[in-house]
Scaffold this motif. Structure first.
Motif, PDB file in Angstrom:
ATOM      1  N   ASN A   1       1.431  -5.495   5.382  1.00 49.50           N
ATOM      2  CA  ASN A   1       0.552  -5.769   6.518  1.00 49.50           C
ATOM      3  C   ASN A   1       0.606  -4.610   7.496  1.00 49.50           C
ATOM      4  O   ASN A   1       1.196  -4.719   8.564  1.00 49.50           O
ATOM      5  N   PRO A   2       0.022  -3.478   7.154  1.00 48.83           N
ATOM      6  CA  PRO A   2       0.114  -2.338   8.059  1.00 48.83           C
ATOM      7  C   PRO A   2      -0.588  -2.650   9.372  1.00 48.83           C
ATOM      8  O   PRO A   2      -1.500  -3.481   9.410  1.00 48.83           O
ATOM      9  N   PRO A   3      -0.129  -2.015  10.465  1.00 47.70           N
ATOM     10  CA  PRO A   3      -0.759  -2.283  11.761  1.00 47.70           C
ATOM     11  C   PRO A   3      -2.216  -1.843  11.749  1.00 47.70           C
ATOM     12  O   PRO A   3      -2.599  -0.975  10.966  1.00 47.70           O
ATOM     13  N   THR A   4      -2.999  -2.426  12.649  1.00 50.64           N
ATOM     14  CA  THR A   4      -4.378  -1.955  12.788  1.00 50.64           C
ATOM     15  C   THR A   4      -4.346  -0.575  13.422  1.00 50.64           C
ATOM     16  O   THR A   4      -3.356  -0.176  14.016  1.00 50.64           O
ATOM     17  N   GLY A   5      -5.438   0.137  13.302  1.00 52.54           N
ATOM     18  CA  GLY A   5      -5.517   1.456  13.918  1.00 52.54           C
ATOM     19  C   GLY A   5      -4.591   2.439  13.235  1.00 52.54           C
ATOM     20  O   GLY A   5      -4.350   2.358  12.034  1.00 52.54           O
ATOM     21  N   CYS A   6      -4.067   3.394  14.004  1.00 47.54           N
ATOM     22  CA  CYS A   6      -3.144   4.383  13.459  1.00 47.54           C
ATOM     23  C   CYS A   6      -1.851   3.692  13.052  1.00 47.54           C
ATOM     24  O   CYS A   6      -1.311   2.891  13.813  1.00 47.54           O
TER      25      CYS A   6
ATOM     26  N   ARG B   1       0.841  -1.200   0.000  1.00 37.56           N
ATOM     27  CA  ARG B   1       0.000   0.000   0.000  1.00 37.56           C
ATOM     28  C   ARG B   1       0.875   1.248   0.000  1.00 37.56           C
ATOM     29  O   ARG B   1       1.051   1.897   1.022  1.00 37.56           O
ATOM     30  N   ALA B   2       1.419   1.563  -1.154  1.00 34.81           N
ATOM     31  CA  ALA B   2       2.383   2.663  -1.249  1.00 34.81           C
ATOM     32  C   ALA B   2       1.711   4.020  -1.033  1.00 34.81           C
ATOM     33  O   ALA B   2       2.286   4.916  -0.422  1.00 34.81           O
ATOM     34  N   VAL B   3       0.501   4.178  -1.558  1.00 37.36           N
ATOM     35  CA  VAL B   3      -0.283   5.391  -1.311  1.00 37.36           C
ATOM     36  C   VAL B   3      -1.650   4.915  -0.863  1.00 37.36           C
ATOM     37  O   VAL B   3      -2.299   4.137  -1.564  1.00 37.36           O
ATOM     38  N   ASP B   4      -2.068   5.360   0.321  1.00 35.22           N
ATOM     39  CA  ASP B   4      -3.243   4.755   0.935  1.00 35.22           C
ATOM     40  C   ASP B   4      -4.236   5.835   1.362  1.00 35.22           C
ATOM     41  O   ASP B   4      -4.193   6.298   2.486  1.00 35.22           O
ATOM     42  N   ASP B   5      -5.068   6.212   0.432  1.00 30.33           N
ATOM     43  CA  ASP B   5      -6.122   7.188   0.695  1.00 30.33           C
ATOM     44  C   ASP B   5      -5.572   8.602   0.916  1.00 30.33           C
ATOM     45  O   ASP B   5      -5.609   9.133   2.019  1.00 30.33           O
ATOM     46  N   VAL B   6      -5.075   9.174  -0.154  1.00 32.15           N
ATOM     47  CA  VAL B   6      -4.507  10.521  -0.095  1.00 32.15           C
ATOM     48  C   VAL B   6      -5.350  11.471  -0.939  1.00 32.15           C
ATOM     49  O   VAL B   6      -5.696  11.158  -2.077  1.00 32.15           O
ATOM     50  N   SER B   7      -5.720  12.616  -0.358  1.00 34.22           N
ATOM     51  CA  SER B   7      -6.496  13.628  -1.076  1.00 34.22           C
ATOM     52  C   SER B   7      -5.861  14.993  -0.878  1.00 34.22           C
ATOM     53  O   SER B   7      -5.405  15.297   0.217  1.00 34.22           O
ATOM     54  N   PHE B   8      -5.810  15.801  -1.930  1.00 32.36           N
ATOM     55  CA  PHE B   8      -5.429  17.200  -1.758  1.00 32.36           C
ATOM     56  C   PHE B   8      -5.705  17.978  -3.035  1.00 32.36           C
ATOM     57  O   PHE B   8      -6.039  17.392  -4.073  1.00 32.36           O
ATOM     58  N   GLU B   9      -5.592  19.284  -2.928  1.00 24.33           N
ATOM     59  CA  GLU B   9      -5.797  20.163  -4.078  1.00 24.33           C
ATOM     60  C   GLU B   9      -4.643  21.128  -4.208  1.00 24.33           C
ATOM     61  O   GLU B   9      -4.017  21.495  -3.225  1.00 24.33           O
ATOM     62  N   LEU B  10      -4.397  21.552  -5.428  1.00 20.81           N
ATOM     63  CA  LEU B  10      -3.308  22.486  -5.673  1.00 20.81           C
ATOM     64  C   LEU B  10      -3.799  23.514  -6.682  1.00 20.81           C
ATOM     65  O   LEU B  10      -4.330  23.159  -7.731  1.00 20.81           O
ATOM     66  N   LYS B  11      -3.636  24.793  -6.340  1.00 17.89           N
ATOM     67  CA  LYS B  11      -4.052  25.847  -7.261  1.00 17.89           C
ATOM     68  C   LYS B  11      -2.903  26.239  -8.170  1.00 17.89           C
ATOM     69  O   LYS B  11      -1.738  25.993  -7.854  1.00 17.89           O
TER      70      LYS B  11
ATOM     71  N   GLU C   1      15.774  12.680  21.406  1.00 10.67           N
ATOM     72  CA  GLU C   1      14.700  11.737  21.638  1.00 10.67           C
ATOM     73  C   GLU C   1      14.177  11.259  20.285  1.00 10.67           C
ATOM     74  O   GLU C   1      13.658  12.055  19.503  1.00 10.67           O
ATOM     75  N   VAL C   2      14.357   9.986  20.028  1.00  9.39           N
ATOM     76  CA  VAL C   2      13.936   9.439  18.739  1.00  9.39           C
ATOM     77  C   VAL C   2      12.992   8.279  19.008  1.00  9.39           C
ATOM     78  O   VAL C   2      13.271   7.465  19.886  1.00  9.39           O
ATOM     79  N   PRO C   3      11.875   8.190  18.288  1.00  8.33           N
ATOM     80  CA  PRO C   3      10.972   7.063  18.532  1.00  8.33           C
ATOM     81  C   PRO C   3      11.663   5.750  18.177  1.00  8.33           C
ATOM     82  O   PRO C   3      12.469   5.716  17.257  1.00  8.33           O
ATOM     83  N   PRO C   4      11.365   4.692  18.914  1.00 11.36           N
ATOM     84  CA  PRO C   4      11.991   3.406  18.629  1.00 11.36           C
ATOM     85  C   PRO C   4      11.435   2.802  17.345  1.00 11.36           C
ATOM     86  O   PRO C   4      10.406   3.249  16.836  1.00 11.36           O
ATOM     87  N   GLY C   5      12.104   1.789  16.843  1.00 12.40           N
ATOM     88  CA  GLY C   5      11.558   1.021  15.732  1.00 12.40           C
ATOM     89  C   GLY C   5      11.699   1.680  14.393  1.00 12.40           C
ATOM     90  O   GLY C   5      12.409   2.663  14.227  1.00 12.40           O
ATOM     91  N   GLU C   6      11.012   1.116  13.426  1.00 12.25           N
ATOM     92  CA  GLU C   6      11.096   1.544  12.042  1.00 12.25           C
ATOM     93  C   GLU C   6       9.700   1.627  11.457  1.00 12.25           C
ATOM     94  O   GLU C   6       8.760   1.089  12.023  1.00 12.25           O
ATOM     95  N   PRO C   7       9.539   2.301  10.320  1.00 11.30           N
ATOM     96  CA  PRO C   7       8.206   2.376   9.716  1.00 11.30           C
ATOM     97  C   PRO C   7       7.647   0.976   9.471  1.00 11.30           C
ATOM     98  O   PRO C   7       8.409   0.034   9.258  1.00 11.30           O
ATOM     99  N   PRO C   8       6.329   0.828   9.510  1.00 13.31           N
ATOM    100  CA  PRO C   8       5.725  -0.498   9.407  1.00 13.31           C
ATOM    101  C   PRO C   8       5.768  -1.045   7.985  1.00 13.31           C
ATOM    102  O   PRO C   8       6.034  -0.319   7.034  1.00 13.31           O
ATOM    103  N   SER C   9       5.503  -2.314   7.886  1.00 17.10           N
ATOM    104  CA  SER C   9       5.348  -2.951   6.584  1.00 17.10           C
ATOM    105  C   SER C   9       4.151  -2.342   5.865  1.00 17.10           C
ATOM    106  O   SER C   9       3.108  -2.088   6.458  1.00 17.10           O
ATOM    107  N   LEU C  10       4.306  -2.103   4.573  1.00 13.85           N
ATOM    108  CA  LEU C  10       3.189  -1.569   3.807  1.00 13.85           C
ATOM    109  C   LEU C  10       2.296  -2.692   3.286  1.00 13.85           C
ATOM    110  O   LEU C  10       1.257  -2.455   2.694  1.00 13.85           O
TER     111      LEU C  10
END
Ligand SMILES: Nc1ncnc2c1ncn2[C@@H]1O[C@H](COP(=O)(O)OP(=O)(O)OP(=O)(O)O)[C@@H](O)[C@H]1O
Ligand SMILES: Nc1ncnc2c1ncn2[C@@H]1O[C@H](COP(=O)(O)OP(=O)(O)OP(=O)(O)O)[C@@H](O)[C@H]1O
Ligand code: SF4
Ligand SMILES: [Mg+2]
Ligand SMILES: [Mg+2]
Lengths: 342, 323
Positions: free
Chosen positions: A299-304, A44-54, A288-297
């Motif tokens: 099987n993304p985690p449930t929730g946020c 899921r490389a792009v997962d529900d992205v919306s925006f506008e550009l003038k 202060e750096v958050p632990p771990g690495e970005p999730p798998s695309l």
């Protein structure tokens, strides 16, 4: 899965907002196949992205390696096919274009690639590199083509033109090569330029030169620009808004000063903390750096999708439910449960 | 932190020139600097100025086409340039001075388990038996923040940040006095970069090791720097303590370079340096920065000497004559 998406996307209609570019609920999922056949899931490389550009607006898309920046851009350029969602650019709806329409669509968007050193064909002179898009797009008169090539070379300050026009890419410095890439993106007089990490391979002093060039072109041609980068410190030099991307989603979007001074998403905060300024005091403190690495695309985690690393997680909510977009400050949007009561 | 102010490394007039078809590439051309124990010096400079060549000259990792390799290098008082290659290999490289090469994380052996790769330098250079070496590798893994489960994995199974940690572990297993880090974080994401710098800071304290950090990334270099050395066209043009350097660089090139660093906040104009560095094959006789220098004057046609500004600060620029 497809059914859920179907439901989610029901409200997908475009109204005319006067925007040059509308990206609506875009989903770019790459199918994973086992041994060449047999479905094995989606990236899921792009997962529900919306925006506008003038017209004339500049935005920056910021995020770490693999978060989907290039996939988003390639889709806007018509090089990837979205699995869901759509794009309208300058009145053209991407999903409804035929071959000829597609060609016109692509000719109106200039592309500055991620790697300047790999972007230029080594055995073509600067002239033929710039000539090619003109020929493909049916500019038959050689004199007209020559004039346009010289004009665009002046615009990107590859001048005196005669010193450069017959040269080959390897004879140019990194900064000059990047000017050629920009000239090629500009040659068909696009309304939108997509610049994918245009300066990350360049030295500090050359980087500034190229950013300033892009800024000048944007202003003088009233160009819309999408500037993709992993480096937050360069964005305010020429974009108005920032989109922070994390694991296929836009975690936060707002104008530059809002993001820098009032970040709402914990991931944006982490990015800001991790970004260094040249200061001797840095050597005496730990960051202060958050632990771990970005999730798998796949099987993304449930929730946020940031919850496994988030220091502010609300247990029982963040790990279960997908956060919708909240707007706690006008025009400042974020996908984070912390702002549910705003 | 234990302050130990004895000198660890002294480099005088170090040269490393290469033979190329177009002429002699003067990649390291009379470099001078000094480093104390448990100190980190950052070598800053743009692509092609000779940073990696300097690292190679220090570790005597020389290609075949060397045209000149000369100067004096003292490590803990001992002169190194006079050692034979055999002596150097046995006593110095890996044993007292090691290196994390540029792009090391992509250069790990793909067919060896990473634990074995970390154990290898100990077996080869310190003559430690395999089992003992593996135990130490396991210990080193935990110190660089890689789970012991990863000992049995192959490089391709690890993320970029994890591979870089493994490369750092390799450089530390023999407990050297000095580690040269060549662009250790330039291919990594900001969060991973910040993690690696946290790690390097901790290691510096824990192992009382000295670092030479080579990079073109000025902002992140301040995460480790006690001192800063600026390299331009094969030479060091300024050295100073981090405090003084980052607040007020002296050399016009260093000043321009600092003005080109984008800042997260504030709104000062960014500057860039017009033109490009001279070819290392065809160097000007005067100051090498003169052609691009906003402050050049008549004197700059001659090669400036290194002026001592006191406080271990030096600068190679005529503006500071008789300061
Ligand atoms: N054609 C493809 N087929 C399958 N997976 C793909 C394809 N293109 C990209 N991906 C995957 O999609 C994810 C997002 O990749 P993308 O190149 O968009 O990231 P990015 O944000 O541009 O990263 P970077 O900063 O490294 O350039 C990655 O996991 C990548 O491996
Ligand atoms: N073995 C060699 N033979 C000939 N020329 C060489 C050799 N190695 C390096 N050079 C040249 O010496 C100069 C300095 O190279 P070096 O790799 O030391 O630069 P650098 O400062 O590390 O650059 P970067 O930031 O791009 O890594 C370059 O012009 C390079 O092409
Ligand atoms: S939604 Fe929850 S887990 Fe996600 S970023 Fe916000 S607080 Fe953290
Ligand atoms: Mg990309
Ligand atoms: Mg190098």
């Amino acid at each position: 899965m497809a059914e859920i998406l179907e439901k989610k996307l029901k409200d997908q209609d475009f109204s005319d907002t006067g925007a040059l570019l509308q990206v609506k609920r875009l989903h770019v999922w790459f199918e994973l196949r086992r041994f060449g056949f047999g479905h094995a899931g989606y990236v899921r490389a792009v997962d529900d992205v919306s925006f506008e550009l003038k017209a004339g607006q500049a935005i920056a898309v910021v995020g770490e390696s693999g978060c989907g920046k290039t996939s988003l851009m390639k889709t806007i350029l018509g090089l990837n096919t979205p699995i869901k969602g759509d794009i309208i650019f300058d009145g053209m709806k991407l999903s409804e274009l035929d071959r000829k329409g597609m060609m016109e669509y692509r000719s109106k968007i200039g592309f500055v690639q991620q790697d300047p050193y790999g972007a230029l064909p080594p055995f073509m002179s600067i002239r033929s590199i710039l000539d090619e898009p003109l020929i493909i797009n049916g500019v038959k008169d050689p004199k007209e083509r020559n004039e346009r090539i010289r004009q665009v070379m002046e615009e990107v300050r590859l001048s005196p033109v005669d010193d450069f026009i017959e040269k080959f890419p390897h004879m140019l410095s990194g900064g000059q090569q990047q000017r050629v890439v920009i000239a090629r993106a500009m040659i068909l007089e696009p309304k939108l330029i997509v610049a994918d990490e245009p300066v990350s391979m360049l030295d500090a002093s050359v980087r500034v030169e190229i950013l300033k060039l892009l800024e000048n072109l944007q202003k003088s041609h009233n160009l819309a620009v999408i500037y993709i980068t992993h480096d937050l410190s360069t964005v305010r030099y020429f974009s108005e808004r920032i989109f922070v991307m994390y694991a296929g989603k836009v975690a936060e979007k707002a104008v530059v000063d809002e993001i820098l001074n009032n970040p709402l998403h914990p991931y944006t905060e982490a990015l800001l903390t991790a970004t260094s300024e040249p200061d001797a005091a840095n050597a005496r403190i730990y960051k202060e750096v958050p632990p771990g690495e970005p999730p798998s695309l796949v099987n993304p985690p449930t929730g946020c999708n940031y919850h496994p690393r988030c220091p502010k997680i609300i247990e029982g909510l963040c790990d279960l439910e997908d956060p919708p977009e909240f707007e706690p400050v006008p025009n400042h949007l974020t996908l984070c449960w912390l702002h549910k009561d705003a | 932190m234990a302050e130990n102010n004895s000198s660890l490394l002294d480099v005088h007039d170090l040269k490393l020139h290469f033979r190329a078809s177009a002429g002699i590439v003067q990649a390291v051309d009379g470099v001078n600097f000094q480093l104390n124990r448990n100190e980190a010096v950052v070598v800053l400079g743009e692509s092609g100025c000779g940073k990696t060549s300097l690292a190679k000259a220090l570790l005597r990792l020389l290609p075949r086409n060397v045209a000149e390799y000369s100067g004096e290098v003292y490590l803990g008082g001992e002169e190194l340039m006079g050692l034979t290659d055999e002596e150097y290999r046995k006593q110095i490289r890996w044993v007292r001075m090691s290196m994390v090469p540029q792009a090391a994380m992509n250069a790990l052996n793909p067919v060896l388990r990473v634990g074995d790769q970390v154990a290898e330098p100990m077996m080869i250079h310190a003559g430690i038996k395999k089992e003992e070496a593996l135990a130490q590798a396991r210990d080193m893994f935990s110190r660089v923040g890689v789970s012991a489960d990863f000992l049995h994995r192959y490089a391709f199974e690890l993320s970029g940040g994890m591979r870089q940690r493994v490369a750092i572990a390799m450089s530390l297993v023999t407990l050297p006095d000095l580690v040269v880090l060549d662009e250790p974080t330039s291919a990594l994401d900001v969060l991973t970069q910040a993690n690696i710098f946290n790690l390097l800071k901790r290691i510096k304290k824990e192992f009382e090791v000295s670092f030479i950090l080579i990079t073109h990334d000025i902002a992140t270099s301040s995460e480790l720097a006690d001192r800063v050395a600026v390299m331009y066209a094969g030479q060091i043009v300024e050295v100073g303590d981090a405090e003084s350097f980052f607040s007020a660089p002296l050399h016009p090139y260093a000043q321009k370079l600092m003005a080109s660093v984008p800042r997260l906040r504030g709104d000062q104009e960014l500057e860039f340096i017009i033109g490009k560095p001279p070819s290392l094959i065809d160097l000007p006789t005067g100051c090498r920065f003169a052609a691009r220098c906003p402050r050049r004057f008549e004197k700059c046609d001659q090669d400036p000497p290194v002026f001592d500004m006191g406080n271990r600060r030096i600068v190679k620029c005529w503006l500071y004559e008789g300061n």
